[in-house]
Design a protein around this motif. Structure first.
Motif, mmCIF file in Angstrom:
data_model
loop_
_atom_site.group_PDB
_atom_site.id
_atom_site.type_symbol
_atom_site.label_atom_id
_atom_site.label_comp_id
_atom_site.label_asym_id
_atom_site.label_seq_id
_atom_site.Cartn_x
_atom_site.Cartn_y
_atom_site.Cartn_z
ATOM 1 N N UNK A 38 0.906 -1.134 0.078
ATOM 2 C CA UNK A 38 0.048 -0.195 -0.062
ATOM 3 C C UNK A 38 0.954 1.255 0.065
ATOM 4 N N UNK A 39 0.707 2.034 -0.635
ATOM 5 C CA UNK A 39 1.377 3.326 -0.940
ATOM 6 C C UNK A 39 0.497 4.588 -0.554
ATOM 7 N N UNK A 40 1.125 5.519 0.053
ATOM 8 C CA UNK A 40 0.391 6.731 0.319
ATOM 9 C C UNK A 40 1.371 7.887 0.119
ATOM 10 N N UNK A 41 1.207 9.137 -0.190
ATOM 11 C CA UNK A 41 1.761 10.365 -0.091
ATOM 12 C C UNK A 41 1.870 10.895 1.328
ATOM 13 N N UNK A 42 2.975 10.988 1.852
ATOM 14 C CA UNK A 42 3.267 11.669 2.917
ATOM 15 C C UNK A 42 4.517 12.934 2.890
ATOM 16 N N UNK A 43 4.449 13.567 3.900
ATOM 17 C CA UNK A 43 5.576 14.660 3.903
ATOM 18 C C UNK A 43 6.624 14.165 4.588
ATOM 19 N N UNK A 44 7.793 14.695 4.270
ATOM 20 C CA UNK A 44 9.126 14.341 4.862
ATOM 21 C C UNK A 44 9.719 15.590 5.241
ATOM 22 N N UNK A 102 -10.106 13.179 1.657
ATOM 23 C CA UNK A 102 -10.359 12.712 2.820
ATOM 24 C C UNK A 102 -9.868 11.543 3.147
ATOM 25 N N UNK A 103 -9.116 11.189 4.398
ATOM 26 C CA UNK A 103 -8.515 9.946 4.703
ATOM 27 C C UNK A 103 -8.960 9.600 6.045
ATOM 28 N N UNK A 104 -9.697 8.546 6.043
ATOM 29 C CA UNK A 104 -10.322 7.985 7.374
ATOM 30 C C UNK A 104 -9.242 7.216 8.177
ATOM 31 N N UNK A 105 -8.912 7.366 9.297
ATOM 32 C CA UNK A 105 -8.157 6.758 10.196
ATOM 33 C C UNK A 105 -8.975 5.422 10.659
ATOM 34 N N UNK A 155 15.198 5.860 10.446
ATOM 35 C CA UNK A 155 14.835 4.951 11.237
ATOM 36 C C UNK A 155 14.044 5.218 12.656
ATOM 37 N N UNK A 156 14.567 6.184 13.215
ATOM 38 C CA UNK A 156 13.932 6.932 14.165
ATOM 39 C C UNK A 156 13.496 8.420 13.782
ATOM 40 N N UNK A 157 12.426 8.731 14.301
ATOM 41 C CA UNK A 157 11.917 10.134 14.162
ATOM 42 C C UNK A 157 10.533 10.315 14.229
ATOM 43 N N UNK A 158 9.874 11.461 14.014
ATOM 44 C CA UNK A 158 8.389 11.637 14.010
ATOM 45 C C UNK A 158 7.668 10.979 12.977
ATOM 46 N N UNK A 159 6.654 10.166 13.422
ATOM 47 C CA UNK A 159 6.042 9.303 12.585
ATOM 48 C C UNK A 159 5.209 10.178 11.402
ATOM 49 N N UNK A 160 5.302 9.933 10.205
ATOM 50 C CA UNK A 160 4.598 10.840 8.980
ATOM 51 C C UNK A 160 3.088 10.631 9.110
ATOM 52 N N UNK A 161 2.148 11.677 8.799
ATOM 53 C CA UNK A 161 0.990 11.649 8.877
ATOM 54 C C UNK A 161 0.373 11.704 7.424
ATOM 55 N N UNK A 162 -0.771 11.452 6.975
ATOM 56 C CA UNK A 162 -1.377 11.581 5.932
ATOM 57 C C UNK A 162 -1.451 12.943 5.669
#
Length: 471
Positions: free
Chosen positions: A316-322, A345-348, A384-391
């Motif tokens: 599954x691929x989704x666009x995120x901000x880095x 719209x992205x439903x959690x 490997x470690x960092x803030x988790x990316x959100x939609x």
């Protein structure tokens, strides 16, 4: 204006220490060459070349090492930075010595193994000698010797914090002896120290007692007070240091930098140094490559299971901000049935979400669905470690209502993070949950270290199979 010229206490001793340090460095350069020759002895016909090389380097060391500040006072300053400056200065000295050998057409005759060994041995010797000297000085200062007396100017919490830092760092070699209260009508005097409320009385006492330093612990808005203090002591050789109170302004620590020759205070900028980012990037690539090789049988088994139990692609691929808000495509093992989302719209995922497959529920609960993100790490898009990316849709929603949210973009997003190992994982159905997650992410940015990354990785491995908030 008062004109009182005096030599600060310890100045002659400091000059002598600088001379002795230069002599020690020159001796270590020669000793390093001798020790290297014992292991990689040059041919008899070439011995005179090595002697000439060493002589050139000893001269260059005397001329060039002072440019790197290694003979300045490092009282209270980072010893790691001193070690880096020493090694960098020694490398420059070696390069200059090698260039001189080329000029006399003899560089090719120098043993490469001897040269490399000499460089490494001397670098280690220079750093080790400084660390030993500073360790001895710290013991002396904790015993009450070799101290510089400090009078602190200011009021309130910032002044008290500066004094507390002095008391908590006895090895740095400073001792707080008095304080001048700049706001006596609103703030109490500093506890435990002689207090002054009139500048003339304070300045006269500093001169009589021959105080070494005056530290101005003041807000940046009190420019008039700073100028008044500077004018009062303009005829003295007392050291004046300005320690501005910028706690209410800055986002991260490590605020003061050198910017094209001038000191600058980072109010909002990346909290990590270029060296730290390089260290983190090197660890990420090596860790991701090893993880992909070691976990390839597991990932292959997961891929076959996902494909066999539900229709749709394996990944599954989704666009995120880095980092810096750059958009990339994140990879996961598909854990939901194929479905269509409304545009924008992205439903959690929620507890009992009918979109999640049985295999997908297991993958999400154990975080195994995140394993393909090691490919993102290998591509340089994630850490490997960092803030988790959100939609991206969630980014757009929360950046305007959650304090500090935008600063998560200052480093690469991670597969795991400080928020996740502290239980802030899964659905963020309330703003308060996202605020708590962001606060943990900002704590990570302010306090990053390689050791903290290792702690988070270990915690992720230990907790990976029991995430109660993942569904």
């Amino acid at each position: 204006m008062h004109t009182v010229i005096r030599q600060p206490a310890g100045r002659h001793a400091a000059d002598m220490e600088s001379v002795l340090a230069r002599m020690l460095d020159v001796m270590l350069i020669a000793l390093g060459a001798v020790l290297a020759s014992l292991r990689f002895a040059p041919d008899t016909g070439h011995s005179i070349l090595e002697v000439a090389f060493v002589a050139f380097d000893m001269v260059f060391a005397v001329l060039l090492l002072p440019w790197f500040g290694v003979y300045d006072s490092w009282r209270g300053r980072s010893k790691l930075r001193l070690g880096v400056n020493l090694v960098l200065g020694w490398v420059v000295v070696q390069v200059c010595g090698l260039a001189m050998m080329y000029l006399v057409h003899d560089a090719a005759s120098v043993s490469r193994l001897w040269f490399a060994s000499w460089t490494a041995i001397t670098a280690a010797g220079l750093v080790a000698s400084r660390l030993m000297v500073h360790a001895a000085l710290q013991r002396m200062r904790r015993a009450g010797r070799n101290l510089r007396t400090v009078a602190v100017v200011g009021a309130g919490a910032h002044r008290d914090s500066v004094i507390a830092n002095i008391v908590a760092s006895p090895g740095a070699g400073f001792r707080a002896v008095a304080a001048f209260n700049t706001r006596p009508e609103r703030e109490p005097d500093a506890p435990g120290l002689p207090g002054f409320r009139r500048l003339r009385e304070f300045a006269g006492w500093v001169r009589r007692e021959e105080i070494d330093e005056v530290w101005l612990a003041l807000p940046m808005s009190e420019e008039d007070t700073v100028l008044t203090i500077m004018d009062e002591f303009s005829g003295d050789l007392v050291n004046l240091r300005f320690i501005p109170d910028v706690r209410s302004l800055v986002m991260f620590d490590r605020n003061v930098i050198d910017l094209i020759g001038a000191p600058a205070i980072n109010l909002m900028a990346s909290p990590m140094t270029p060296y730290a980012l390089m260290q983190k990037a090197a660890f990420d690539r090596v860790f991701a490559a090893v993880a992909l090789l070691a976990l390839s049988p597991v990932m292959l088994a997961i891929a076959l299971t996902v494909k066999a139990t539900s229709k749709g692609p394996v990944l599954f691929t989704q666009r995120r901000k880095g980092v810096d808000g750059r958009v990339f495509s994140i990879y996961k093992f598909r854990s939901m049935r194929a479905h269509a989302e409304l545009p924008g719209v992205v439903r959690q995922a929620t507890r009992g979400d009918p979109r999640i497959t049985r295999v997908g529920a297991f993958l999400r609960r154990t975080s195994l669905d995140e394993l393909p993100q090691f490919m993102n790490v290998l591509r340089g898009e994630m850490s490997v470690v960092g803030p988790r990316p959100h939609a991206i849709e969630h980014d757009d929603q929360y950046r305007s209502i959650v304090d500090g949210y935008i600063h998560r973009y200052r480093i690469k997003p991670g597969i795991t993070g400080w928020a996740q190992v502290n239980g802030f994982r899964g659905e963020t159905d309330k703003v308060e949950k996202m605020q708590a997650r962001v606060e943990h992410d900002l704590y990570y940015l302010r306090n990053w270290s390689f050791g903290l990354d290792m702690r988070i990785v270990l915690a992720t491995v230990m907790k990976g199979l029991r995430h109660r908030n993942a569904y």
